[in-house]
Write a protein that holds these residues in place. Structure first.
Motif, PDB file in Angstrom:
ATOM      1  N   SER A 170       0.850  -1.183   0.000  1.00 19.83           N
ATOM      2  CA  SER A 170       0.000   0.000   0.000  1.00 19.83           C
ATOM      3  C   SER A 170       0.886   1.232   0.000  1.00 19.83           C
ATOM      4  CB  SER A 170      -0.940   0.031   1.213  1.00 19.83           C
ATOM      5  OG  SER A 170      -0.245   0.419   2.374  1.00 19.83           O
ATOM      6  N   THR A 171       0.381   2.307  -0.561  1.00 10.66           N
ATOM      7  CA  THR A 171       1.124   3.560  -0.582  1.00 10.66           C
ATOM      8  C   THR A 171       1.394   4.030   0.842  1.00 10.66           C
ATOM      9  OG1 THR A 171       0.218   4.158  -2.738  1.00 10.66           O
ATOM     10  CG2 THR A 171       1.075   5.957  -1.384  1.00 10.66           C
ATOM     11  N   SER A 172       0.393   3.922   1.710  1.00  9.15           N
ATOM     12  CA  SER A 172       0.563   4.366   3.103  1.00  9.15           C
ATOM     13  C   SER A 172       1.663   3.580   3.809  1.00  9.15           C
ATOM     14  CB  SER A 172      -0.751   4.232   3.872  1.00  9.15           C
ATOM     15  OG  SER A 172      -1.720   5.101   3.324  1.00  9.15           O
ATOM     16  N   SER A 173       1.732   2.264   3.561  1.00  3.41           N
ATOM     17  CA  SER A 173       2.778   1.478   4.215  1.00  3.41           C
ATOM     18  C   SER A 173       4.160   1.853   3.683  1.00  3.41           C
ATOM     19  CB  SER A 173       2.528  -0.021   4.075  1.00  3.41           C
ATOM     20  OG  SER A 173       2.665  -0.441   2.744  1.00  3.41           O
ATOM     21  N   ILE A 174       4.260   2.194   2.404  1.00  9.82           N
ATOM     22  CA  ILE A 174       5.534   2.642   1.829  1.00  9.82           C
ATOM     23  C   ILE A 174       5.962   3.957   2.484  1.00  9.82           C
ATOM     24  CG2 ILE A 174       6.650   3.524  -0.259  1.00  9.82           C
ATOM     25  CD1 ILE A 174       4.882   1.470  -1.821  1.00  9.82           C
ATOM     26  N   ILE A 175       5.019   4.891   2.591  1.00  7.97           N
ATOM     27  CA  ILE A 175       5.333   6.193   3.221  1.00  7.97           C
ATOM     28  C   ILE A 175       5.739   5.996   4.678  1.00  7.97           C
ATOM     29  CG2 ILE A 175       4.317   8.378   3.980  1.00  7.97           C
ATOM     30  CD1 ILE A 175       2.639   8.308   1.361  1.00  7.97           C
ATOM     31  N   ASN A 176       4.996   5.168   5.409  1.00  5.08           N
ATOM     32  CA  ASN A 176       5.331   4.919   6.821  1.00  5.08           C
ATOM     33  C   ASN A 176       6.705   4.265   6.977  1.00  5.08           C
ATOM     34  OD1 ASN A 176       2.930   6.065   7.667  1.00  5.08           O
ATOM     35  ND2 ASN A 176       1.841   4.103   7.717  1.00  5.08           N
ATOM     36  N   LYS A 177       7.059   3.378   6.080  1.00  3.26           N
ATOM     37  CA  LYS A 177       8.371   2.720   6.126  1.00  3.26           C
ATOM     38  C   LYS A 177       9.482   3.754   5.896  1.00  3.26           C
ATOM     39  CE  LYS A 177      10.856  -1.189   4.131  1.00  3.26           C
ATOM     40  NZ  LYS A 177      10.797  -2.292   3.171  1.00  3.26           N
ATOM     41  N   ILE A 178       9.278   4.638   4.932  1.00  2.00           N
ATOM     42  CA  ILE A 178      10.272   5.691   4.649  1.00  2.00           C
ATOM     43  C   ILE A 178      10.425   6.610   5.870  1.00  2.00           C
ATOM     44  CG2 ILE A 178      10.722   7.754   3.265  1.00  2.00           C
ATOM     45  CD1 ILE A 178       9.373   6.204   0.907  1.00  2.00           C
ATOM     46  N   LEU A 179       9.305   6.999   6.456  1.00  2.00           N
ATOM     47  CA  LEU A 179       9.351   7.885   7.614  1.00  2.00           C
ATOM     48  C   LEU A 179      10.019   7.209   8.817  1.00  2.00           C
ATOM     49  CD1 LEU A 179       5.834   9.568   7.378  1.00  2.00           C
ATOM     50  CD2 LEU A 179       8.057  10.583   6.807  1.00  2.00           C
ATOM     51  N   ALA A 180       9.750   5.922   8.989  1.00  2.00           N
ATOM     52  CA  ALA A 180      10.346   5.200  10.114  1.00  2.00           C
ATOM     53  C   ALA A 180      11.855   5.039   9.970  1.00  2.00           C
ATOM     54  CB  ALA A 180       9.691   3.815  10.237  1.00  2.00           C
ATOM     55  N   ASN A 181      12.308   4.954   8.739  1.00  2.00           N
ATOM     56  CA  ASN A 181      13.745   4.780   8.492  1.00  2.00           C
ATOM     57  C   ASN A 181      14.491   6.094   8.352  1.00  2.00           C
ATOM     58  OD1 ASN A 181      13.590   1.976   8.547  1.00  2.00           O
ATOM     59  ND2 ASN A 181      13.070   1.848   6.393  1.00  2.00           N
ATOM     60  N   GLY A 182      13.720   7.201   8.471  1.00  2.00           N
ATOM     61  CA  GLY A 182      14.290   8.532   8.475  1.00  2.00           C
ATOM     62  C   GLY A 182      15.051   8.872   7.253  1.00  2.00           C
TER      63      GLY A 182
END
Length: 163
Positions: A151-163
């Motif tokens: 999902s797009t949201s999971s991709i964005i959340n993964k990017i944000l979590a990895n800083g």
């Protein structure tokens, strides 16, 4: 010119309706789906390929930037509407992309009158916007299951979590 061929798949509604008349005259079955398609991922590709397999012509109603922001929040979309439209038009199984700025694609569905209306697995057939219009015109409504884990949201959340 391949780029021009791609850009020619992005239609205004009036031009799309003219093309749809020609497709119908030829006996083509028109499939319609819609969405934001912000960050294209495997789930989108498999969903759209399956949708295209339900007919001869796949039309995608694409939410404009303002429509995506209204639905998903002020930090979305990540990619602007022209970028998203060109990415979708680049797929060989996509015949047309048309932008819409309303919250739902009901006006597009009413105008296009697709033979098949397709949505993803988070919808139930009786809750799909435009299902009544499609059924009234003798068409079908199909729900395609999601590809789990994409999902797009999971991709964005993964990017944000990895800083």
């Amino acid at each position: 010119d391949k780029l021009q061929i791609l850009k020619n798949k992005i239609f205004s509604l009036d031009n799309l309706l003219r093309n749809a008349l020609v497709w119908r005259f030829r006996g083509d079955k028109i499939v319609f789906t819609n969405g934001c398609f912000d960050i294209i991922h495997r789930g989108h590709i498999e969903y759209l390929a399956q949708a295209a397999s339900l007919g001869n012509r796949l039309i995608i109603g694409l939410n404009t930037d303002s429509s995506v922001a209204a639905i998903k929040g002020p930090n979305r979309p990540v990619n602007d509407e022209q970028t998203r439209a060109e990415i979708l038009a680049a797929f060989g199984f996509v015949d047309a992309v048309v932008l819409f700025s309303e919250e739902t694609p009901i006006d597009l569905i009413t105008a296009i009158k697709p033979d098949v209306l397709v949505k993803g697995g988070d919808y139930k057939p009786d809750t799909i916007v435009g299902a009544d219009v499609v059924h009234a015109n003798g068409g079908k409504v199909e729900v395609i299951p999601f590809v789990t884990g994409f999902s797009t949201s999971s991709i964005i959340n993964k990017i944000l979590a990895n800083g």
